[in-house]
Design an enzyme around this catalytic site. Structure first.
Site, mmCIF file in Angstrom:
data_model
loop_
_atom_site.group_PDB
_atom_site.id
_atom_site.type_symbol
_atom_site.label_atom_id
_atom_site.label_comp_id
_atom_site.label_asym_id
_atom_site.label_seq_id
_atom_site.Cartn_x
_atom_site.Cartn_y
_atom_site.Cartn_z
ATOM 1 N N THR A 1 -11.618 -2.111 4.028
ATOM 2 C CA THR A 1 -10.708 -3.185 3.620
ATOM 3 C C THR A 1 -9.568 -3.331 4.630
ATOM 4 O OG1 THR A 1 -9.561 -1.615 2.177
ATOM 5 C CG2 THR A 1 -11.230 -3.012 1.157
ATOM 6 N N LYS B 1 1.633 3.020 6.435
ATOM 7 C CA LYS B 1 2.657 2.110 6.969
ATOM 8 C C LYS B 1 2.439 0.634 6.652
ATOM 9 C CE LYS B 1 4.293 4.483 11.151
ATOM 10 N NZ LYS B 1 4.139 4.368 12.627
ATOM 11 N N LEU C 1 -6.017 4.026 4.546
ATOM 12 C CA LEU C 1 -6.516 4.446 3.236
ATOM 13 C C LEU C 1 -7.989 4.105 3.061
ATOM 14 C CD1 LEU C 1 -3.467 3.295 1.090
ATOM 15 C CD2 LEU C 1 -4.162 5.655 1.525
ATOM 16 N N ASN C 2 -8.369 2.926 3.578
ATOM 17 C CA ASN C 2 -9.760 2.489 3.444
ATOM 18 C C ASN C 2 -10.127 1.677 4.686
ATOM 19 O OD1 ASN C 2 -12.058 0.884 2.947
ATOM 20 N ND2 ASN C 2 -11.709 0.936 0.735
ATOM 21 N N PRO C 3 -10.876 2.272 5.604
ATOM 22 C CA PRO C 3 -11.142 1.594 6.880
ATOM 23 C C PRO C 3 -11.873 0.262 6.722
ATOM 24 C CG PRO C 3 -12.235 3.756 6.786
ATOM 25 C CD PRO C 3 -11.472 3.615 5.523
ATOM 26 N N ALA D 1 0.841 -1.210 0.000
ATOM 27 C CA ALA D 1 0.000 0.000 0.000
ATOM 28 C C ALA D 1 0.868 1.250 0.000
ATOM 29 C CB ALA D 1 -0.933 -0.002 1.204
ATOM 30 N N GLU E 1 0.692 -7.590 8.198
ATOM 31 C CA GLU E 1 1.240 -8.452 9.243
ATOM 32 C C GLU E 1 0.873 -7.989 10.659
ATOM 33 O OE1 GLU E 1 3.434 -10.310 7.037
ATOM 34 O OE2 GLU E 1 3.376 -8.717 5.548
#
Ligand code: FES
Ligand code: FES
Lengths: 742, 168
Positions: free
Chosen positions: A635, A702, A631-633, A510, A706
């Site tokens: 996904t 960030k 960026l997209n809560p 990302a 993981e």
């Protein structure tokens, strides 16, 4: 910090195709006159093939060929030609190059036939005899044969030391020391590995491969078979999960390519589920963690020693024993990481490689120390909290772990958690917590953007979407930059015809891909502005890019938004059809050098243990994650949910069981290799504590792949201890271990 | 043990399958599973393969309205049967409520288990046994999701179940 498109919970952009069954995965591409290959796997772990009789198989009508080490084929001579972007130091395995067998289930022959059923059937008619050599697959019996795990691998660092652990530990008021073990585990994405090689002529191929990096597969195939990149196109638009299994080109790619070139036909090779246990895995790892502290809980000595398995031909290394020095401010730290070569296939990065292993041991050890000190485990973490990265002597680019502790513990109700009852039977509740940490990695990435006069924008990068949502965030970022609706943006990936991206792994995509998309779009912006400046009576003649905004298909002056023009008008006036831009984005190393860049998490878990049958159920998980900007809560949350499921799985379910007498993983199917089913997963709550990080990259992203996993196995294990008073130091925590006498 | 010689191949048998409303007349050998026939013979790859052994549910289809693992059933047993795969669930471009709910709740990541999950969920709803989230979890446990989308899958199914029971 959501803006118009970034930070908005858009639906996954490929979800519609996926729920309609229209997403085409690797083995599903329609190629004319396709032959089917079935792999024959070695039955022994070590030795050589003395006879391989294919007569009976070849007599079956429809069976075309059986390829093996006996086939006279030409591939590159030197090891270097078989290295891929994720190769550890050593000599890569080369299928069919010799009759030698180096690991159980090694591919030893490929039966190629007109149908899958025929190939599978004919494989049973191939007679193989072996000369068997003794093997050793026993990590625990070979700890004394360990060697330093050194060498160069992207993202892997050497464990660091500071102070004098031994002296400080000996003087500590409170000392704890324990050993931890977890077994090998296999990635097992739902889609099994497959490759289709569409044969055009002896120099040109189109390949569909299950991979986390089409450029990596292309590199490997062209190097190994002496082909030219411009003649070999690799595609992988949809990947049915991978979790690391697609970081290296797997042997089905080599075999399908070999068969296609030998037979001058198009060939598909799909592995079986048991064969998904025949290549890389998370290495079984033995760890010792010793902690020395004062009575008030200040830790001044940490020892973390890890020994993992590797193969005889490559030295697989990962970051197992590097985290303690980063996480805690103890003055004396000794960390060691060693590997033991065994007769198995080389391990392979598996979701949160190293971190999942290392944090499991470290964060269980923290819990043991808290118990010893009679201290709240959360207070112990806070007492030893480090605002800076003591291992590097640098500040973190951002670190909202304290806020994660605060929000996570409140939501969980940590302070009012269930107290253990000391009855030997019945159902017991218990709570545990742990910290997670992962690196905020990023790699140089190229991107291409094309804006057409109808304002359709196309973004192209040779990256992958393995279920992580890459398509979706590419669209959001592009839409944001150019002020267009996301529906106007087409994101394309998984094709070697597109600009370079590194393999999708390490939570780096990302940040890397997103930054490249942004940069390419900014180049389009600049071109638009330049063209707008050339329009008649243009208010943009001398405007700088910082003086304008792109919004709702318009270009506007910031100082006077009434001064505007539609982007369509620019194309019409300037008589241009489209704007094409390419870029290379590289992390700003000069700026980053002064910081450590990590994601963090705080994990709180409640379990119920049925003391009569030893069954553990994870009732509730609250995980608070600090990973820069989200960026997209929607996904992003899914990615964390998946990570938590993986953590629960590591703690309670997963084990590739190595039978050391056979040298083989014997539970190689979903009936015997347990992963959680729906009934195993209950409540999971995800909290994002956003960080405004201007160092990592211009987007402030960030990575999330993981961090959802790393703290979970320890938190579950700690909760099981809280519920039962029993410390099981070997994963997975199964009833037999809960019942075992200490 | 390898067989020492190949026995003569079984002869293909003509059958007709009604798949998503259209009729397919084909010749299949008795050893072909319904799954292999769908994916490899008719090239309907919307049904997925995750294990070929009845252990994962990726190959779930609706056979005369009931959910089954298509890898565990031989095609020759289904002459004349009605088969619905994920490709036959939507009404043209209008998504089935479960398909919509899967998108809304992001009940998928890689999407590979999704066709099986949705077919299985349709079977589950029509069976009518599930009354609670716990029931859904239990009765959806034949469908593995390695991406770990389980909680979202339950959210999606629960929403559809609720709205169906309130309209009937
Ligand atoms: S493919 Fe049928 S259950 Fe797995
Ligand atoms: S969405 Fe990937 S396996 Fe379920």
């Amino acid at each position: 910090m959501p803006t118009k498109h970034i930070g908005q919970p858009y639906d996954r952009s490929d979800a519609r195709d996926k729920v309609l069954g229209r997403a085409t995965y690797t083995a599903e591409h329609l190629v004319p006159d396709l032959l089917h290959g079935h792999v024959i796997s070695s039955k022994i772990a070590c030795g050589r093939i003395t006879h391989l009789n294919t007569d009976h198989a070849l007599k079956i009508p429809g069976v075309i060929a059986v390829l093996s080490h006996k086939t006279d084929f030409k591939t590159a001579r030197f090891d270097l030609s078989y290295k891929d972007m994720d190769s550890p130091p050593g000599s890569p395995f080369r299928p069919f190059s010799t009759p030698e067998v180096k690991f159980a289930m090694q591919p030893i022959a490929l039966v190629v036939a007109e149908s899958t059923e025929l190939a599978r059937y004919a494989a049973r008619l191939v007679e193989v005899t072996y000369e068997v050599d003794p093997h050793n697959t026993d990590l625990m019996g070979s700890l004394s044969e360990s060697k330093a795990g050194k060498g160069l691998r992207a993202g892997v660092e050497s464990p660091s030391n500071r102070g004098d652990f031994r002296a400080a530990y000996n003087k500590s008021e409170v000392q704890t020391s324990s050993d931890y073990l977890h077994p090998s585990q296999h990635h097992n994405p739902m889609e099994m590995h497959a490759s289709i090689v569409h044969y055009h002529d002896e120099k040109s191929l189109t390949i569909y491969d299950k991979t986390q990096g089409v450029k990596n597969s292309q590199h490997y195939v062209t190097m190994a078979f002496g082909l030219r990149k411009k003649n070999v196109r690799v595609l992988s638009p949809f990947v049915g999960g991978a979790f690391g299994s697609g970081l290296r080109p797997q042997y089905q790619l080599f075999l399908a390519t070999l068969a296609a070139l030998e037979l001058k036909r198009s060939v598909k090779v799909q592995l079986t589920r048991p064969q998904m246990f025949s290549f890389g895995h998370r290495p079984k790892t033995h760890q010792t963690v010793s902690l020395g502290a004062s009575r008030d809980g200040k830790i001044n000595a940490i020892f973390h020693h890890a020994v993992g398995e590797t193969s005889r031909f490559e030295d697989y290394i990962e970051n197992v024993a590097t985290w303690a020095a980063k996480l805690y401010d103890a003055e004396n730290v000794e960390q060691q990481y060693r590997i033991v070569p065994l007769d198995t296939y080389t391990p392979l990065d598996m979701r949160a490689p190293g971190g999942a292993s290392g944090l499991y041991a470290l964060e269980c050890a923290m819990d043991e120390l808290a118990t010893e000190l009679k201290m709240d485990p959360l207070d112990l973490r806070l007492k030893n909290y480090s605002e800076e990265d003591p291992s590097a002597g640098k500040p973190f680019s951002s670190k909202a772990l304290k806020e994660c502790f605060a929000q996570g513990s409140t939501r969980f109700g940590w302070d009012s958690r269930h107290q253990r009852t000391d009855t030997p039977y019945g159902k017991h509740r218990g709570s545990g917590m742990a910290t997670g940490i992962w690196d905020a990695l990023q790699f140089p990435t190229r991107a291409a953007a094309t804006l057409a006069s109808d304002l359709k924008l196309e973004i192209r990068i040779a990256t992958a979407d393995i279920g992580t949502g890459t398509y979706t965030i590419m669209k959001q970022i592009a839409a944001e930059e150019l002020g267009l609706p996301t529906e106007s943006v087409d994101a394309k990936l998984g094709d070697t015809d597109f600009p370079f991206a590194f393999i999708q792994g390490g939570s780096a995509t990302a940040a890397s891909v997103g930054s490249a998309v942004r940069k390419a779009c900014r180049k389009v912006q600049k071109q638009l502005l330049k063209e707008a400046g050339k329009m008649k009576n243009s208010p943009f003649q001398h405007a700088d890019i910082d003086d304008v905004v792109f919004e709702d298909g318009l270009l506007k002056r910031k100082d006077d938004p009434q001064m505007q023009t539609s982007l369509k008008q620019i194309f019409a006036d300037r008589d241009i059809d489209q704007i094409d831009k390419k870029c290379t984005w590289t992390p700003n190393l000069l700026k980053q050098r002064k910081y450590s860049m990590n994601t963090h998490s705080a994990v709180f878990v409640e379990v119920e243990v049925d003391a009569d049958v030893g069954f553990v159920s994870v009732e509730r998980v609250v995980v608070a994650v600090a990973a820069g900007r989200i960026l997209n809560p929607k996904t992003a949350r899914s990615q964390i949910l998946g990570g938590v499921v993986w953590g629960i799985s590591m703690a309670l379910h997963e084990e590739s069981y190595m039978d050391n007498s056979l040298g083989r993983f014997i539970n190689h199917d979903f009936a015997n290799y347990h992963i959680p089913v729906n009934a195993d997963i209950k409540d999971i709550e995800v909290i994002f504590v956003e960080e405004d990080d201007t160092v990592v990259n211009p987007l402030g992203v960030k990575g999330l792949g993981e961090i959802g996993l790393v703290g979970v196995p320890a938190a579950v294990a700690n909760a099981v201890f809280d519920a039962t008073g029993k410390r099981v130091r070997e994963l997975p925590i199964t009833p037999d271990k809960l019942f075992a006498e200490p | 043990m390898p067989e020492t010689s190949g026995s003569p191949l079984p002869e293909p048998i003509p059958i007709t399958l009604k798949i998503n409303g259209s009729s397919h007349s084909i010749e299949v050998r008795p050893w072909s599973t319904l799954l292999d026939v769908l994916r490899d013979h008719i090239h309907l790859t919307d049904t997925k393969i995750g294990c070929d052994h009845g252990q994962c549910g990726a190959c779930t289809i609706l056979l005369n309205g009931q959910r089954i693992n298509s890898c565990l059933s031989l095609a020759v047993m289904h002459n004349g049967d009605e088969i619905t795969t994920i490709g036959g669930i939507a009404d043209c471009e209008n998504l089935h409520p479960l398909q919509q709910a899967f998108i809304k709740h992001d009940a998928l990541q890689c999407g590979y288990c999704t066709p099986g999950q949705i077919c299985s969920a349709i079977g589950l709803v029509s069976e009518g046994h599930a009354k609670s989230r716990e029931d859904i979890r239990e009765l959806m446990s034949g469908n593995l999701c390695r991406c770990g989308a389980y909680t979202n899958i339950v959210d999606a199914i629960e929403e559809v179940m609720r709205s169906e029971s309130s309209t009937t």
